[in-house]
Design a protein around this motif. Structure first.
Motif, short mmCIF file in Angstrom:
data_model
loop_
_atom_site.label_atom_id
_atom_site.label_comp_id
_atom_site.label_asym_id
_atom_site.label_seq_id
_atom_site.Cartn_x
_atom_site.Cartn_y
_atom_site.Cartn_z
N GLU A 79 18.99 25.41 51.79
CA GLU A 79 19.25 26.38 53.09
C GLU A 79 20.02 27.33 53.58
OE1 GLU A 79 17.63 24.10 56.94
OE2 GLU A 79 15.96 24.42 54.83
N ARG A 80 20.09 28.43 54.24
CA ARG A 80 21.48 29.08 55.00
C ARG A 80 22.10 27.29 55.40
NH1 ARG A 80 20.32 31.84 59.84
NH2 ARG A 80 20.72 30.10 61.25
N GLN A 81 23.70 27.32 55.19
CA GLN A 81 24.22 26.85 55.86
C GLN A 81 25.64 27.63 56.50
OE1 GLN A 81 24.33 23.42 54.17
NE2 GLN A 81 22.74 24.11 53.95
N THR A 82 25.86 26.93 58.36
CA THR A 82 26.34 27.89 59.10
C THR A 82 27.66 27.19 59.04
OG1 THR A 82 24.20 28.79 60.35
CG2 THR A 82 26.34 28.49 61.78
N ALA A 83 28.69 28.18 59.24
CA ALA A 83 29.93 27.27 59.33
C ALA A 83 30.99 27.84 60.98
CB ALA A 83 31.17 27.45 59.26
N LEU A 84 30.61 27.07 61.55
CA LEU A 84 31.62 27.58 62.81
C LEU A 84 33.59 27.43 63.19
CD1 LEU A 84 31.38 27.86 66.36
CD2 LEU A 84 31.38 25.49 67.03
N VAL A 85 34.11 28.58 63.13
CA VAL A 85 35.04 28.43 63.25
C VAL A 85 35.52 28.23 64.55
CG1 VAL A 85 37.47 29.48 62.42
CG2 VAL A 85 35.02 29.57 60.88
N VAL A 86 36.22 28.03 65.25
CA VAL A 86 37.32 27.57 66.38
C VAL A 86 38.79 27.72 66.21
CG1 VAL A 86 37.81 27.01 68.81
CG2 VAL A 86 35.24 26.22 67.23
N THR A 87 39.12 29.07 66.55
CA THR A 87 40.58 29.62 66.65
C THR A 87 41.76 29.11 67.93
OG1 THR A 87 39.98 31.84 67.41
CG2 THR A 87 40.16 30.99 65.10
N ALA A 88 42.43 29.18 68.18
CA ALA A 88 43.19 29.08 69.74
C ALA A 88 44.40 29.16 69.14
CB ALA A 88 42.77 27.13 70.41
N GLY A 89 45.33 29.87 70.47
CA GLY A 89 46.22 30.65 70.43
C GLY A 89 47.13 31.80 69.65
N LEU A 90 45.67 32.49 68.94
CA LEU A 90 45.83 33.25 68.31
C LEU A 90 44.93 34.36 68.96
CD1 LEU A 90 44.29 32.57 64.90
CD2 LEU A 90 46.76 32.72 65.54
N CYS A 116 35.73 32.17 68.62
CA CYS A 116 35.34 31.88 67.32
C CYS A 116 34.37 32.29 67.12
CB CYS A 116 34.18 31.23 68.79
SG CYS A 116 34.89 29.85 69.96
N PHE A 117 33.84 32.21 65.49
CA PHE A 117 33.19 32.87 64.43
C PHE A 117 32.37 31.95 64.02
CE2 PHE A 117 37.23 33.83 64.81
CZ PHE A 117 37.34 35.73 65.50
N LEU A 118 30.82 32.40 63.89
CA LEU A 118 30.08 31.95 63.21
C LEU A 118 29.27 32.65 61.59
CD1 LEU A 118 26.99 30.75 65.75
CD2 LEU A 118 28.39 29.25 64.79
N TRP A 119 29.42 31.62 60.42
CA TRP A 119 29.35 32.32 60.07
C TRP A 119 28.46 31.27 58.52
CZ3 TRP A 119 32.86 36.29 56.84
CH2 TRP A 119 34.02 36.17 57.87
N ASP A 120 27.64 32.45 58.22
CA ASP A 120 26.47 31.79 56.93
C ASP A 120 26.67 32.33 55.69
OD1 ASP A 120 25.07 31.63 59.74
OD2 ASP A 120 23.39 33.59 59.11
N ILE A 121 26.41 31.26 55.34
CA ILE A 121 26.92 30.89 53.55
C ILE A 121 25.22 30.68 53.03
CG2 ILE A 121 27.44 29.26 52.55
CD1 ILE A 121 29.70 28.75 54.25
N TYR A 122 24.57 31.00 52.29
CA TYR A 122 23.84 31.01 51.01
C TYR A 122 24.22 30.23 49.87
CZ TYR A 122 22.07 34.10 54.44
OH TYR A 122 21.37 34.46 56.41
N PRO A 123 23.26 28.71 49.97
CA PRO A 123 23.66 28.60 48.10
C PRO A 123 22.76 28.92 47.28
CG PRO A 123 23.37 26.64 50.49
CD PRO A 123 23.21 28.15 51.15
N LEU A 124 23.51 29.15 46.53
CA LEU A 124 22.06 29.63 45.26
C LEU A 124 21.15 27.47 45.13
CD1 LEU A 124 24.28 31.50 42.90
CD2 LEU A 124 22.76 32.15 44.64
N ASP A 125 20.07 28.58 44.67
CA ASP A 125 18.85 27.45 44.45
C ASP A 125 19.42 27.34 42.74
OD1 ASP A 125 17.57 27.28 46.01
OD2 ASP A 125 16.12 28.74 45.29
#
Length: 135
Positions: A2-13, A121-130
């Motif tokens: 299923e979908r995989q979600t990544a959280l990117v937390v940036t600082a100082g930019l 902060c950014f949430l990215w959705d990644i969709y693995p292929l079957d």
């Protein structure tokens, strides 16, 4: 898978630089994944400032039968924080008084609390292929 979600937390930019950094980090993450993914479906799902997001957080608490990947940001599989990518199998341990929450839930909580409130902060959705799709 299923979908995989990544959280990117940036600082100082500044925001534009944080957006560019987030895109570069996700591109690098995708290159290193051990499975094929659908690049046409990888997308920015949500964005927010750490101060706003953490204002809504409560201390993590474990719930019987709960998904160990579940956080207040949803089910996460990857977190970029403090200059490194983490997964549930590579995150720091939970504190001794963990309230029954997982180390992963504590990492999410701490990632949002250890940066200035104006950190993007950014949430990215990644969709693995079957397997059939990848062949």
């Amino acid at each position: 898978m299923e979908r995989q979600t990544a959280l990117v937390v940036t600082a100082g930019l500044p925001l534009k630089a944080a957006i560019r950094q987030s895109m570069r980090l996700v591109d690098g993450l995708l290159e290193g994944l051990p499975y094929a993914h659908d690049p046409s479906r990888t997308e920015l799902y949500a964005a927010g400032m750490a101060g706003t997001l953490r204002a809504k957080l409560v201390l993590p608490r474990g719930l019987p039968g709960a998904d160990p990947f579940q956080t207040s940001s949803g089910p996460l599989r990857f977190i970029w924080s403090g200059g490194a990518w983490f997964t549930p199998g590579s995150c720091p341990p939970a504190p001794c008084d963990d309230n029954g929450a997982t180390a992963w839930q504590w990492l999410h909580f701490n990632a949002l609390h250890r940066v200035p409130p104006d950190s993007a902060c950014f949430l990215w959705d990644i969709y693995p292929l079957d397997a059939a799709d990848a062949a």
